[in-house]
Write a protein that holds these residues in place. Sequence first.
Motif, PDB file in Angstrom:
ATOM      1  N   CYS A 284       0.838  -1.207   0.000  1.00  0.00           N
ATOM      2  CA  CYS A 284       0.000   0.000   0.000  1.00  0.00           C
ATOM      3  C   CYS A 284       0.872   1.256   0.000  1.00  0.00           C
ATOM      4  CB  CYS A 284      -0.928  -0.007   1.208  1.00  0.00           C
ATOM      5  SG  CYS A 284      -1.977  -1.461   1.286  1.00  0.00           S
ATOM      6  N   VAL A 285       1.559   1.500  -1.122  1.00  0.00           N
ATOM      7  CA  VAL A 285       2.573   2.557  -1.171  1.00  0.00           C
ATOM      8  C   VAL A 285       1.971   3.956  -1.043  1.00  0.00           C
ATOM      9  CG1 VAL A 285       4.224   1.186  -2.475  1.00  0.00           C
ATOM     10  CG2 VAL A 285       2.498   2.534  -3.707  1.00  0.00           C
ATOM     11  N   ARG A 286       0.680   4.110  -1.261  1.00  0.00           N
ATOM     12  CA  ARG A 286       0.062   5.439  -1.185  1.00  0.00           C
ATOM     13  C   ARG A 286      -0.507   5.727   0.210  1.00  0.00           C
ATOM     14  NH1 ARG A 286      -4.287   6.715  -4.978  1.00  0.00           N
ATOM     15  NH2 ARG A 286      -3.580   8.863  -4.610  1.00  0.00           N
ATOM     16  N   VAL A 287      -0.415   4.744   1.096  1.00  0.00           N
ATOM     17  CA  VAL A 287      -0.992   4.907   2.434  1.00  0.00           C
ATOM     18  C   VAL A 287       0.089   5.322   3.418  1.00  0.00           C
ATOM     19  CG1 VAL A 287      -2.201   3.719   4.311  1.00  0.00           C
ATOM     20  CG2 VAL A 287      -2.722   3.148   1.920  1.00  0.00           C
ATOM     21  N   PRO A 288      -0.092   6.413   4.169  1.00  0.00           N
ATOM     22  CA  PRO A 288       0.892   6.783   5.191  1.00  0.00           C
ATOM     23  C   PRO A 288       0.990   5.690   6.257  1.00  0.00           C
ATOM     24  CG  PRO A 288      -0.688   8.570   4.810  1.00  0.00           C
ATOM     25  CD  PRO A 288      -1.219   7.369   4.103  1.00  0.00           C
ATOM     26  N   GLN A 289       2.199   5.449   6.754  1.00  0.00           N
ATOM     27  CA  GLN A 289       2.375   4.493   7.847  1.00  0.00           C
ATOM     28  C   GLN A 289       2.293   5.250   9.171  1.00  0.00           C
ATOM     29  OE1 GLN A 289       2.790   0.886   8.104  1.00  0.00           O
ATOM     30  NE2 GLN A 289       2.173   1.710  10.093  1.00  0.00           N
ATOM     31  N   MET A 290       1.146   5.145   9.834  1.00  0.00           N
ATOM     32  CA  MET A 290       0.956   5.841  11.099  1.00  0.00           C
ATOM     33  C   MET A 290       1.527   5.005  12.244  1.00  0.00           C
ATOM     34  SD  MET A 290      -2.919   7.157  10.281  1.00  0.00           S
ATOM     35  CE  MET A 290      -3.271   5.880   9.081  1.00  0.00           C
ATOM     36  N   VAL A 291       2.182   5.679  13.185  1.00  0.00           N
ATOM     37  CA  VAL A 291       2.749   5.042  14.372  1.00  0.00           C
ATOM     38  C   VAL A 291       2.154   5.736  15.594  1.00  0.00           C
ATOM     39  CG1 VAL A 291       4.841   4.410  15.637  1.00  0.00           C
ATOM     40  CG2 VAL A 291       4.896   4.586  13.124  1.00  0.00           C
ATOM     41  N   THR A 292       1.522   4.948  16.472  1.00  0.00           N
ATOM     42  CA  THR A 292       0.934   5.522  17.685  1.00  0.00           C
ATOM     43  C   THR A 292       1.735   5.044  18.897  1.00  0.00           C
ATOM     44  OG1 THR A 292      -0.656   3.689  17.781  1.00  0.00           O
ATOM     45  CG2 THR A 292      -1.393   5.732  16.752  1.00  0.00           C
ATOM     46  N   VAL A 293       2.455   5.977  19.513  1.00  0.00           N
ATOM     47  CA  VAL A 293       3.185   5.703  20.744  1.00  0.00           C
ATOM     48  C   VAL A 293       2.276   6.120  21.899  1.00  0.00           C
ATOM     49  CG1 VAL A 293       5.222   6.274  22.128  1.00  0.00           C
ATOM     50  CG2 VAL A 293       5.402   6.098  19.632  1.00  0.00           C
ATOM     51  N   THR A 294       2.081   5.230  22.875  1.00  0.00           N
ATOM     52  CA  THR A 294       1.247   5.579  24.025  1.00  0.00           C
ATOM     53  C   THR A 294       1.995   5.260  25.316  1.00  0.00           C
ATOM     54  OG1 THR A 294       0.103   3.461  24.442  1.00  0.00           O
ATOM     55  CG2 THR A 294      -0.780   4.861  22.682  1.00  0.00           C
ATOM     56  N   PHE A 295       1.653   6.026  26.355  1.00  0.00           N
ATOM     57  CA  PHE A 295       2.155   5.784  27.707  1.00  0.00           C
ATOM     58  C   PHE A 295       0.970   5.749  28.659  1.00  0.00           C
ATOM     59  CE2 PHE A 295       5.830   7.541  25.549  1.00  0.00           C
ATOM     60  CZ  PHE A 295       6.873   6.764  26.017  1.00  0.00           C
ATOM     61  N   ASP A 296       0.997   4.776  29.581  1.00  0.00           N
ATOM     62  CA  ASP A 296      -0.087   4.613  30.547  1.00  0.00           C
ATOM     63  C   ASP A 296       0.351   5.105  31.926  1.00  0.00           C
ATOM     64  OD1 ASP A 296      -1.289   3.357  28.445  1.00  0.00           O
ATOM     65  OD2 ASP A 296      -1.717   1.482  29.481  1.00  0.00           O
ATOM     66  N   ASP A 297      -0.656   5.511  32.728  1.00  0.00           N
ATOM     67  CA  ASP A 297      -0.521   5.827  34.155  1.00  0.00           C
ATOM     68  C   ASP A 297      -0.103   7.286  34.387  1.00  0.00           C
ATOM     69  OD1 ASP A 297      -1.333   3.221  34.616  1.00  0.00           O
ATOM     70  OD2 ASP A 297       0.699   2.465  34.817  1.00  0.00           O
ATOM     71  N   ALA A 298       0.285   7.589  35.628  1.00  0.00           N
ATOM     72  CA  ALA A 298       0.460   8.980  36.069  1.00  0.00           C
ATOM     73  C   ALA A 298       1.591   9.679  35.314  1.00  0.00           C
ATOM     74  CB  ALA A 298       0.727   9.009  37.570  1.00  0.00           C
ATOM     75  N   ILE A 299       1.407  10.966  35.057  1.00  0.00           N
ATOM     76  CA  ILE A 299       2.474  11.838  34.560  1.00  0.00           C
ATOM     77  C   ILE A 299       2.962  12.644  35.757  1.00  0.00           C
ATOM     78  CG2 ILE A 299       3.039  13.772  33.053  1.00  0.00           C
ATOM     79  CD1 ILE A 299       0.935  12.821  31.098  1.00  0.00           C
TER      80      ILE A 299
ATOM     81  N   PRO B 232      -2.011   0.984  11.346  1.00  0.00           N
ATOM     82  CA  PRO B 232      -1.221   1.763  12.316  1.00  0.00           C
ATOM     83  C   PRO B 232      -0.423   0.851  13.239  1.00  0.00           C
ATOM     84  CG  PRO B 232      -3.434   2.662  12.119  1.00  0.00           C
ATOM     85  CD  PRO B 232      -3.431   1.388  11.326  1.00  0.00           C
ATOM     86  N   LEU B 233       0.835   1.202  13.443  1.00  0.00           N
ATOM     87  CA  LEU B 233       1.706   0.446  14.343  1.00  0.00           C
ATOM     88  C   LEU B 233       1.594   1.042  15.738  1.00  0.00           C
ATOM     89  CD1 LEU B 233       4.002  -1.556  15.019  1.00  0.00           C
ATOM     90  CD2 LEU B 233       5.629   0.220  14.277  1.00  0.00           C
ATOM     91  N   GLY B 234       1.094   0.264  16.677  1.00  0.00           N
ATOM     92  CA  GLY B 234       0.947   0.734  18.051  1.00  0.00           C
ATOM     93  C   GLY B 234       2.092   0.264  18.924  1.00  0.00           C
ATOM     94  N   LEU B 235       2.743   1.214  19.601  1.00  0.00           N
ATOM     95  CA  LEU B 235       3.814   0.908  20.544  1.00  0.00           C
ATOM     96  C   LEU B 235       3.362   1.399  21.910  1.00  0.00           C
ATOM     97  CD1 LEU B 235       6.859   2.024  18.356  1.00  0.00           C
ATOM     98  CD2 LEU B 235       5.962  -0.301  18.648  1.00  0.00           C
ATOM     99  N   PHE B 236       3.007   0.464  22.782  1.00  0.00           N
ATOM    100  CA  PHE B 236       2.307   0.796  24.027  1.00  0.00           C
ATOM    101  C   PHE B 236       3.240   0.557  25.215  1.00  0.00           C
ATOM    102  CE2 PHE B 236      -0.850  -1.257  21.077  1.00  0.00           C
ATOM    103  CZ  PHE B 236      -1.316  -0.063  20.547  1.00  0.00           C
ATOM    104  N   PHE B 237       3.570   1.633  25.935  1.00  0.00           N
ATOM    105  CA  PHE B 237       4.592   1.589  26.972  1.00  0.00           C
ATOM    106  C   PHE B 237       4.047   1.946  28.351  1.00  0.00           C
ATOM    107  CE2 PHE B 237       7.028   2.651  23.114  1.00  0.00           C
ATOM    108  CZ  PHE B 237       8.139   1.833  23.221  1.00  0.00           C
TER     109      PHE B 237
ATOM    110  N   HIS C   5      12.011   7.163   6.156  1.00  0.00           N
ATOM    111  CA  HIS C   5      10.643   6.903   5.722  1.00  0.00           C
ATOM    112  C   HIS C   5       9.758   8.143   5.904  1.00  0.00           C
ATOM    113  CE1 HIS C   5      11.095   2.650   4.909  1.00  0.00           C
ATOM    114  NE2 HIS C   5      11.755   2.518   6.038  1.00  0.00           N
ATOM    115  N   PRO C   6       9.772   9.038   4.927  1.00  0.00           N
ATOM    116  CA  PRO C   6       8.871  10.202   5.012  1.00  0.00           C
ATOM    117  C   PRO C   6       7.395   9.802   4.986  1.00  0.00           C
ATOM    118  CG  PRO C   6       9.912  10.038   2.844  1.00  0.00           C
ATOM    119  CD  PRO C   6      10.600   9.047   3.723  1.00  0.00           C
ATOM    120  N   GLU C   7       7.117   8.512   4.659  1.00  0.00           N
ATOM    121  CA  GLU C   7       5.722   8.038   4.669  1.00  0.00           C
ATOM    122  C   GLU C   7       5.232   7.778   6.093  1.00  0.00           C
ATOM    123  OE1 GLU C   7       8.176   5.507   1.656  1.00  0.00           O
ATOM    124  OE2 GLU C   7       8.328   6.197   3.744  1.00  0.00           O
ATOM    125  N   ALA C   8       6.136   7.763   7.073  1.00  0.00           N
ATOM    126  CA  ALA C   8       5.774   7.417   8.452  1.00  0.00           C
ATOM    127  C   ALA C   8       5.467   8.677   9.257  1.00  0.00           C
ATOM    128  CB  ALA C   8       6.903   6.629   9.110  1.00  0.00           C
TER     129      ALA C   8
END
Length: 572
Positions: A226-241, A457-462, A488-491
């Motif tokens: 899917c070369v026309r689709v942006p590769q979205m990456v979702t980084v998440t963090f859980d719990d108190a800041i 979307p690639l999810g990286l959950f920390f 990767h400017p597509e990301a």
Amino acid sequence: EGEGDVQAFSLCARSSVGHHTKHSEQSGRLPTFMCRVYVERLKMNWLSVAFATILITSVVGQDDEALSHEEKLCEDKSAGELFRLSAGEDNCRDVIQCTAAGLQAIRCPPGLAFDLEKQTCDWKWAVKNCDKLTKEKKTKPLLFTDEPICQDNYLACGDGNCIERGLFCNGAKDCNDGSDENACDIDTDPNRAPACDKDICQLPDCFCSEDGTEVPGDLCPENDRCVRVPQMVTVTFDDAINNNNIDLYAEIFNKQRRNANGCDIKATFFVSHKYTNYSAVQNMHRLGHEIAAHSITHKDDEGFWTEASVDDWAKEMAGSRLIIDKFANITDNSVVGLRAPYLRVGGNNQFTMMEEQSFLYDSSITAPLQNPPLWPYTMYFKMPHRCHGNLQNCPTRSHAVWEMVMNELDRREDPTLDEDLPGCAMIDSCSNILDGDQFYNFLTHNFYRHFDQNRAPLGLFFHAAWLKNNPDFLDAFLYWIDEVIDNHPEAYFITMTQVIQWIQNPVSVEAAPNYAPWQEKCSPGPRENCLVANSCKLSTPELPGESLRMHTCIRCPNSYPWLNDPTGNGLL
């Protein structure tokens, strides 16, 4: 059999699929790393056996009397069900199951016992059914019969009595035998959501596909390369800041790391209340990161989240949003997502609350490792994957909520050679990652697993502590981010809500740099107000004996905000 004999530890591996991992006996869960130690020992000692089992009887060579006894033991057992031959504390580690080869015995590791209801090993103190031989047998309703038993819109209980269809799987036992609540998963609930119907389910308000892997819009009709689709990456963090992780977030999101549209990379923070610094939350929101709800109490009892009522969920999540909005001074109604503590999904009650309280999305449901991975979907129609995880309570009804599904990641060191391993959703539950090089390879492999297939979307959950306590992992993570940005400017590293905005209105890689929803709060400057927050020493009758400090840019409340007083007015 001696204690030194190789015994059956296979059930270990089932105990924490898809959940946060707790690392102490007091936490109430068997640590994943302990399970894998046992499994690795077994591999070394029994190279030809995947799991150590003790064959106590075999069909071959049995006399009729023994076979008859075995048949009696197995006649009322479901496939794969484990049960005891003897009850009592001394026998609580040992269970057997019926297989095609005969009865097989399984023993939990020392210090653990077998929980019949959970069908897994757990800490000995947490198991309450050592006095029972089998798990509770539940009467099933008569949903499928040769001849109809009931009139239209009525269904039969297990005892043959008819009640209204809508009363099935509503959380209350309306049948005399309770059978209306005993067949309630995504495949058996009589009121379950229908299978995906694309004629009805259309963007921007609804998105589904039969297997969940289809790319939204028409940018990738073949669903591959899917070369026309942006590769979205979702980084998440859980719990108190708070001060334990603010510096970590400043290092990762240093305003030098930018997407191809010139905007700072962004993340989503699922914020739990206790110990949170709301001045820091306000600044993360100012910088363009997304703030989402993760409960007020973060109760340790995982069963609470599984069984919580609609009102319980509203107090925890809508209350959490109210606290965030007030004390982090967030006035743009942008707190629209939530994640359940320990990823313990609350079934229809959780999602009913989300509809009533106008939450946009949930990100608590894990999907088992698969290729290609899944795209997010709406809950109007049936989930496109099985309910994954031990004792999970997935929603079965139709709900007007997006699911930012948590795709499990492939944790094999060499995916071309290694045997199949179950995936992991939270990064810190991928217990075989032991050094920075392994983590870099893990990130790279999973990035291309998404990028080269359907670009889900690639999810990286920390959890922040995992990176904070392992500098090599942090270095590898930052090196990997920089490499992806450079090559990767597509990301695009963006928030959960920005992913949903793209799904609702897909644009190509070529148009992405000018896509307006991804340019909001593009690259804010230094903080100019609230350079020194109010430090409020507070208490609440709901937490007797506790004195808690809360930092906020607004005036200190009268009491510490909690379930029954989320605004801190002191009026319970």
